[in-house]
Design an enzyme around this catalytic site. Structure first.
Site, mmCIF file in Angstrom:
data_model
loop_
_atom_site.group_PDB
_atom_site.id
_atom_site.type_symbol
_atom_site.label_atom_id
_atom_site.label_comp_id
_atom_site.label_asym_id
_atom_site.label_seq_id
_atom_site.Cartn_x
_atom_site.Cartn_y
_atom_site.Cartn_z
ATOM 1 N N PHE A 144 71.158 -34.235 -5.175
ATOM 2 C CA PHE A 144 69.740 -34.296 -5.542
ATOM 3 C C PHE A 144 69.445 -33.648 -6.888
ATOM 4 O O PHE A 144 68.410 -33.913 -7.504
ATOM 5 C CB PHE A 144 68.878 -33.680 -4.444
ATOM 6 C CG PHE A 144 68.802 -32.170 -4.446
ATOM 7 C CD1 PHE A 144 67.682 -31.512 -4.928
ATOM 8 C CD2 PHE A 144 69.845 -31.405 -3.946
ATOM 9 C CE1 PHE A 144 67.596 -30.132 -4.914
ATOM 10 C CE2 PHE A 144 69.764 -30.032 -3.925
ATOM 11 C CZ PHE A 144 68.653 -29.384 -4.411
ATOM 12 N N LYS A 145 70.352 -32.817 -7.378
ATOM 13 C CA LYS A 145 70.133 -32.173 -8.677
ATOM 14 C C LYS A 145 70.043 -33.192 -9.811
ATOM 15 O O LYS A 145 69.472 -32.913 -10.858
ATOM 16 C CB LYS A 145 71.244 -31.161 -8.964
ATOM 17 C CG LYS A 145 71.456 -30.112 -7.861
ATOM 18 C CD LYS A 145 70.241 -29.242 -7.651
ATOM 19 C CE LYS A 145 70.410 -28.277 -6.494
ATOM 20 N NZ LYS A 145 71.306 -27.173 -6.741
ATOM 21 N N ASP A 146 70.602 -34.392 -9.584
ATOM 22 C CA ASP A 146 70.534 -35.438 -10.619
ATOM 23 C C ASP A 146 69.104 -35.856 -10.917
ATOM 24 O O ASP A 146 68.800 -36.305 -12.021
ATOM 25 C CB ASP A 146 71.320 -36.677 -10.178
ATOM 26 C CG ASP A 146 72.822 -36.458 -10.175
ATOM 27 O OD1 ASP A 146 73.315 -35.707 -11.034
ATOM 28 O OD2 ASP A 146 73.502 -37.046 -9.314
ATOM 29 N N THR A 189 74.422 -28.170 -8.846
ATOM 30 C CA THR A 189 73.755 -28.031 -10.139
ATOM 31 C C THR A 189 74.766 -28.087 -11.276
ATOM 32 O O THR A 189 74.517 -28.689 -12.325
ATOM 33 C CB THR A 189 72.973 -26.708 -10.210
ATOM 34 O OG1 THR A 189 71.883 -26.761 -9.303
ATOM 35 C CG2 THR A 189 72.413 -26.464 -11.603
#
Length: 502
Positions: free
Chosen positions: A111-113, A146
């Site tokens: 989800f950091k993308d 991250t």
């Protein structure tokens, strides 16, 4: 649209623009930047928002926080989310009133993308806006996801370099391999002989070390961050809460104004804080359910109002991105709960550093419990949940998502709350192949590459190409340092940057 200013959680006299907040990353005294006010999204605004595609939705929300970057936002968002495989944030229904928001369809499958494909554009534009000409060194600690997302997002970006610290034995084999094989002349990943809290503390100390900052500035280098302590990392995450709600309304599962719950797996508190900010902007939410693994410091905080890391054991789990005891973004929440009292927030952060604990008032505790619920899942419960969800729905989840699914099941059983719930799904199961296989009753092989094929055969979920190819890539970043040498490693890298060696 009026200009938005940003305050520091630890110094009431600080006031910067959004661009300055992104370029700096962290306030000089160590505080986190927060908007002077939360823009309101009215029903009319939402109706416009709901008709947009995801890149347009992102630009719509970001413009409210970064109006000075308005002219470039649509282009930035289009470029960032073109790197995703289809919809960047698809909503998947698994049962009546139960949905999963999949945020792992980007280049690093986490989800950091969502934020770190966009942050390079925001940073470059912010540097132009503020006239910042120095070389920017992005300094980041990672608990697994991250790091690779930052290395990928900033690879070969002009005027920017990246140093990522990750706990040597605190990430999955796939996460480590993603970082060790990261390409880009301007990026470096370093293993730290400690846990994530050690890495995060080392990074924060470098930011506030005057001598280190001045030494880098002599080389023409300024520090910034790609962690969610940087508001430019946090603001894109607000978008997917509004987007999920819009998809529910568009699909007829909700009528605008009807509340929804979000269950969020989180360790550093940034993911769920973005949901809190969405609520402050007007999103109809009943409960934000904070899901933790065995490192359940947040669960205890929401239960009793005391945040305590002193004498608390740190556990390595199957959900390593949540193996965190010091949740940086919680500072932003307690700043809001205190009535934006920067002096009190600074005191509490000093207490946490010096005494290992702080406590909120009874009124503050009541206020946060009105919106937040919290729970945690044991390793056994996580493994059981992966198997149960697959058996019942044919859906395969990674351990972090399974933490949230279990916590939500416990919450629903305890409260009988029938409010529709969106569980935020944070990573591809292929990033944690061995643990997922164990949960499904398989014995993982010694060869992780073969484990990928085994999981694909079991689940029919295709192996992401960028994960499958990792095993044929050269390991470029293999340095390991003691936590006490982290600062020196950054200074050494800064010296190489000065000489043009990257």
């Amino acid at each position: 649209m009026k200009k938005m200013h940003y305050l520091s959680t630890r110094d009431a006299s600080v006031s910067v623009s959004g661009s300055e907040a992104i370029v700096k990353g962290l306030s000089d005294e160590g505080g986190l930047f927060v908007p002077v006010e939360f823009p309101h999204i009215s029903k009319a605004d939402f109706e416009v928002f709901a008709e947009l595609d995801y890149p347009q939705r992102a630009a719509f929300i970001l413009e409210r926080f970064l109006p000075e970057l308005k002219d470039g936002l649509a282009e930035f968002c289009e470029k960032a989310y073109a790197r995703f495989d289809g919809d960047p944030a698809p909503l998947v229904r698994i049962d009546e009133g139960q949905y999963l928001l999949e945020l792992w369809h980007g280049p690093t499958h986490a989800f950091k993308d969502i934020a770190l494909t966009l942050l390079p554009h925001l940073l470059q534009s912010s540097k132009e806006k503020t006239g910042a000409r120095a070389h920017t060194l992005i300094l980041t600690a990672t608990s697994g996801d991250t790091g690779k997302a930052a290395l990928e997002g900033f690879a070969d970006a002009q005027g920017v370099s990246v140093v990522v610290f990750y706990p040597q034995d605190g990430v999955s084999q796939l996460q480590k391999l993603q970082m060790q094989t990261a390409k880009g002349r301007n990026v470096k990943a370093i293993a730290l002989s400690g846990n994530f809290d050690d890495a995060q503390t080392a990074v924060k100390e470098i930011f506030t070390d005057t001598a280190a900052v001045e030494a880098l500035e002599k080389h023409g280098i300024v520090l910034s961050s790609a962690n969610s302590i940087n508001f430019g990392r946090l603001v894109p995450q607000i978008v997917y809460y509004f987007s999920a709600y819009a998809d529910l309304v568009n699909g007829g599962q909700l009528v605008y104004g009807q509340p929804v719950n979000f269950c969020v797996p989180t360790g550093n508190f940034g993911n769920i804080l973005a949901g809190y900010y969405a609520v402050r902007m007007g999103l109809p939410v009943n409960k934000l359910i904070c899901a933790s693994n065995r490192n359940n410091v947040l669960t205890d905080f929401f239960a009793g109002g005391a945040y305590t890391v002193q004498n608390r054991e740190f556990y390595k789990t199957a959900s390593p991105s949540m193996d965190i005891l010091i949740s940086s973004n919680l500072e932003r929440l307690i700043f809001e709960l205190s009535g934006r009292d920067a002096q009190l927030t600074a005191l509490r952060m000093r207490q946490l550093k010096e005494e290992g604990a702080y406590k909120v008032t009874g009124a503050e505790h009541d206020a946060m419990r009105a919106l937040f619920s919290a729970g945690w899942a044991s390793e056994e419960a996580v493994s059981e949940t992966i198997a149960e969800i697959f058996d019942e729905y044919g859906y395969i989840s990674d351990p972090h998502t399974a933490v949230a699914l279990r916590v939500y099941a416990d919450y629903k059983a305890k409260t009988a709350d029938k409010t529709p719930c969106v569980t935020v799904s944070t990573a591809s199961p292929y990033k944690f192949t061995s643990d997922v296989l164990k949960a499904l009753g398989e014995t993982p092989l010694a060869n992780e590459q073969k484990n990928l094929s085994l999981l694909e055969d079991l689940t029919a979920l295709p192996i992401p190409e960028s994960i499958g190819e990792l095993f044929g890539l050269k390991k470029i970043h293999t340095d390991t340092v003691e936590k006490s040498f982290a600062k020196q490693a950054v200074l050494d890298y800064g010296g190489k940057l000065k000489k043009g060696v990257q």
